[in-house]
Write a protein that holds these residues in place. Structure first.
Motif, PDB file in Angstrom:
ATOM      1  N   SER A  30       0.550  -1.296   0.072  1.00 15.51           N
ATOM      2  CA  SER A  30       0.021   0.005  -0.118  1.00 15.51           C
ATOM      3  C   SER A  30       0.895   1.350   0.007  1.00 15.51           C
ATOM      4  CB  SER A  30      -0.995   0.021   1.242  1.00 15.51           C
ATOM      5  OG  SER A  30      -0.185   0.138   2.316  1.00 15.51           O
ATOM      6  N   ILE A  31       0.367   2.139  -0.495  1.00 13.52           N
ATOM      7  CA  ILE A  31       0.886   3.563  -0.497  1.00 13.52           C
ATOM      8  C   ILE A  31       0.198   4.413   0.184  1.00 13.52           C
ATOM      9  CG2 ILE A  31       1.885   5.429  -1.848  1.00 13.52           C
ATOM     10  CD1 ILE A  31       2.126   3.231  -4.152  1.00 13.52           C
ATOM     11  N   ASN A  32       0.603   5.367   1.138  1.00 14.30           N
ATOM     12  CA  ASN A  32      -0.008   6.520   1.746  1.00 14.30           C
ATOM     13  C   ASN A  32       0.431   7.650   1.158  1.00 14.30           C
ATOM     14  OD1 ASN A  32      -1.726   7.657   3.823  1.00 14.30           O
ATOM     15  ND2 ASN A  32      -0.363   7.152   5.480  1.00 14.30           N
ATOM     16  N   ALA A  33       1.252   8.517   1.849  1.00 12.01           N
ATOM     17  CA  ALA A  33       1.254   9.813   1.373  1.00 12.01           C
ATOM     18  C   ALA A  33       2.317   9.748   0.196  1.00 12.01           C
ATOM     19  CB  ALA A  33       1.857  10.838   2.517  1.00 12.01           C
ATOM     20  N   ALA A  49       5.302  19.725  -2.613  1.00 11.84           N
ATOM     21  CA  ALA A  49       3.895  19.562  -2.447  1.00 11.84           C
ATOM     22  C   ALA A  49       3.931  18.078  -1.972  1.00 11.84           C
ATOM     23  CB  ALA A  49       2.993  19.605  -3.825  1.00 11.84           C
ATOM     24  N   ALA A  50       2.741  18.006  -1.333  1.00  7.52           N
ATOM     25  CA  ALA A  50       2.251  16.605  -0.685  1.00  7.52           C
ATOM     26  C   ALA A  50       0.899  16.101  -1.012  1.00  7.52           C
ATOM     27  CB  ALA A  50       2.553  16.410   0.722  1.00  7.52           C
ATOM     28  N   ILE A  51       0.469  14.794  -1.215  1.00  8.52           N
ATOM     29  CA  ILE A  51      -0.890  14.500  -1.231  1.00  8.52           C
ATOM     30  C   ILE A  51      -0.908  13.142  -0.223  1.00  8.52           C
ATOM     31  CG2 ILE A  51      -0.459  13.246  -3.399  1.00  8.52           C
ATOM     32  CD1 ILE A  51      -3.270  13.649  -4.195  1.00  8.52           C
ATOM     33  N   THR A  52      -1.958  13.347   0.568  1.00 10.99           N
ATOM     34  CA  THR A  52      -2.195  12.073   1.374  1.00 10.99           C
ATOM     35  C   THR A  52      -2.944  10.915   0.552  1.00 10.99           C
ATOM     36  OG1 THR A  52      -4.600  12.669   2.210  1.00 10.99           O
ATOM     37  CG2 THR A  52      -2.449  13.609   3.497  1.00 10.99           C
ATOM     38  N   GLY A  53      -3.189   9.757   1.426  1.00 12.17           N
ATOM     39  CA  GLY A  53      -3.865   8.600   0.665  1.00 12.17           C
ATOM     40  C   GLY A  53      -5.195   9.130   0.579  1.00 12.17           C
ATOM     41  N   GLY A  54      -5.825   9.894   1.131  1.00 15.21           N
ATOM     42  CA  GLY A  54      -7.282  10.554   0.879  1.00 15.21           C
ATOM     43  C   GLY A  54      -7.429  11.447   0.017  1.00 15.21           C
ATOM     44  N   THR A  68       0.457  21.693  -9.052  1.00 16.27           N
ATOM     45  CA  THR A  68      -0.649  20.735  -8.647  1.00 16.27           C
ATOM     46  C   THR A  68      -0.333  19.529  -8.565  1.00 16.27           C
ATOM     47  OG1 THR A  68      -2.265  22.386  -9.992  1.00 16.27           O
ATOM     48  CG2 THR A  68      -2.943  20.177  -9.357  1.00 16.27           C
ATOM     49  N   ILE A  69      -0.573  18.913  -7.433  1.00 14.09           N
ATOM     50  CA  ILE A  69      -0.078  17.599  -7.125  1.00 14.09           C
ATOM     51  C   ILE A  69      -1.150  16.616  -7.358  1.00 14.09           C
ATOM     52  CG2 ILE A  69      -0.458  17.602  -4.629  1.00 14.09           C
ATOM     53  CD1 ILE A  69       2.088  15.536  -4.352  1.00 14.09           C
ATOM     54  N   SER A  70      -1.220  15.394  -7.915  1.00 11.82           N
ATOM     55  CA  SER A  70      -2.052  14.551  -8.185  1.00 11.82           C
ATOM     56  C   SER A  70      -1.615  13.206  -8.024  1.00 11.82           C
ATOM     57  CB  SER A  70      -2.897  14.898  -9.259  1.00 11.82           C
ATOM     58  OG  SER A  70      -2.098  14.700 -10.627  1.00 11.82           O
ATOM     59  N   ARG A  71      -2.332  12.188  -8.044  1.00 11.40           N
ATOM     60  CA  ARG A  71      -1.920  10.758  -7.918  1.00 11.40           C
ATOM     61  C   ARG A  71      -2.863   9.663  -8.505  1.00 11.40           C
ATOM     62  NH1 ARG A  71      -1.602   9.287  -1.755  1.00 11.40           N
ATOM     63  NH2 ARG A  71      -1.534   7.026  -2.628  1.00 11.40           N
ATOM     64  N   ASP A  72      -2.434   8.759  -9.166  1.00 11.08           N
ATOM     65  CA  ASP A  72      -3.001   7.951  -9.648  1.00 11.08           C
ATOM     66  C   ASP A  72      -2.868   6.286  -8.941  1.00 11.08           C
ATOM     67  OD1 ASP A  72      -4.401   5.839 -11.214  1.00 11.08           O
ATOM     68  OD2 ASP A  72      -4.012   6.773 -13.147  1.00 11.08           O
ATOM     69  N   ASN A  73      -3.919   6.100  -8.188  1.00  7.32           N
ATOM     70  CA  ASN A  73      -3.653   4.956  -7.231  1.00  7.32           C
ATOM     71  C   ASN A  73      -3.697   3.716  -8.014  1.00  7.32           C
ATOM     72  OD1 ASN A  73      -3.427   6.668  -5.025  1.00  7.32           O
ATOM     73  ND2 ASN A  73      -6.036   6.460  -4.691  1.00  7.32           N
ATOM     74  N   LEU A  97       7.412   8.564  -1.473  1.00  8.28           N
ATOM     75  CA  LEU A  97       6.239   7.945  -1.544  1.00  8.28           C
ATOM     76  C   LEU A  97       6.501   7.066  -0.083  1.00  8.28           C
ATOM     77  CD1 LEU A  97       6.307   8.299  -4.178  1.00  8.28           C
ATOM     78  CD2 LEU A  97       5.206   6.049  -4.539  1.00  8.28           C
ATOM     79  N   ASP A  98       5.422   7.140   0.909  1.00 12.64           N
ATOM     80  CA  ASP A  98       5.357   6.372   2.060  1.00 12.64           C
ATOM     81  C   ASP A  98       4.695   5.296   1.803  1.00 12.64           C
ATOM     82  OD1 ASP A  98       4.760   9.420   4.079  1.00 12.64           O
ATOM     83  OD2 ASP A  98       6.473   8.545   3.477  1.00 12.64           O
ATOM     84  N   MET A  99       5.196   4.053   2.017  1.00 15.07           N
ATOM     85  CA  MET A  99       4.861   2.617   1.270  1.00 15.07           C
ATOM     86  C   MET A  99       5.045   1.592   2.418  1.00 15.07           C
ATOM     87  SD  MET A  99       5.638   2.176  -2.551  1.00 15.07           S
ATOM     88  CE  MET A  99       7.350   2.707  -2.444  1.00 15.07           C
ATOM     89  N   ILE A 100       4.027   0.737   2.368  1.00 15.64           N
ATOM     90  CA  ILE A 100       4.216  -0.787   2.861  1.00 15.64           C
ATOM     91  C   ILE A 100       4.528  -1.457   1.895  1.00 15.64           C
ATOM     92  CG2 ILE A 100       3.181  -2.372   4.341  1.00 15.64           C
ATOM     93  CD1 ILE A 100       1.602  -0.071   5.842  1.00 15.64           C
TER      94      ILE A 100
END
Length: 121
Positions: A30-33, A49-54, A68-73, A97-100
């Motif tokens: 999983s990836i969080n922030a 810039a940072a983006i949380t898992g939410g 602008t920061i964005s993510r594609d989970n 990336l904060d990952m498990i």
């Protein structure tokens, strides 16, 4: 094993735009922030810039209104759209990336290799 691959840096004139990408692959649970940092010559690395898992975002004052920061989970990818670039934005940009990851499922911060962004005046 986890790999982060950055792309999208380059040379651009002031006022131009660039889009950075950072894709993670490997034994990801999983990836969080996710975040972008930059380091200019002779300066400390700083958060851009940072983006949380939410999906909540925060920006350094230097980039507010321009970045602008964005993510594609689904793709384990984080993006940084940079508009109205200025010469002072010149730096090496790193994704974080904060990952498990498997097999130990221990949370870690992973860093990309860095991509150079140069803004000419």
């Amino acid at each position: 094993q986890v790999q982060l691959v950055e792309s999208g840096g380059g040379l651009v004139q002031a006022g131009g735009s660039l889009r950075l990408s950072c894709a993670a692959s490997g034994s990801i649970s999983s990836i969080n922030a996710m975040g972008w940092y930059r380091q200019a010559p002779g300066k400390q690395r700083e958060l851009v810039a940072a983006i949380t898992g939410g999906g909540s975002t925060n920006y350094a004052d230097s980039g507010k209104g321009r970045f602008t920061i964005s993510r594609d989970n689904a793709k384990n990818t984080v993006y940084l759209q940079m508009n109205s670039l200025k010469p002072e934005d010149t730096a090496v940009y790193y994704c974080s990336l904060d990952m498990i990851s498997r097999p130990d499922y221990y949370p870690r911060k992973y860093w990309g290799q860095g991509t150079q962004v140069t803004v000419s005046s």
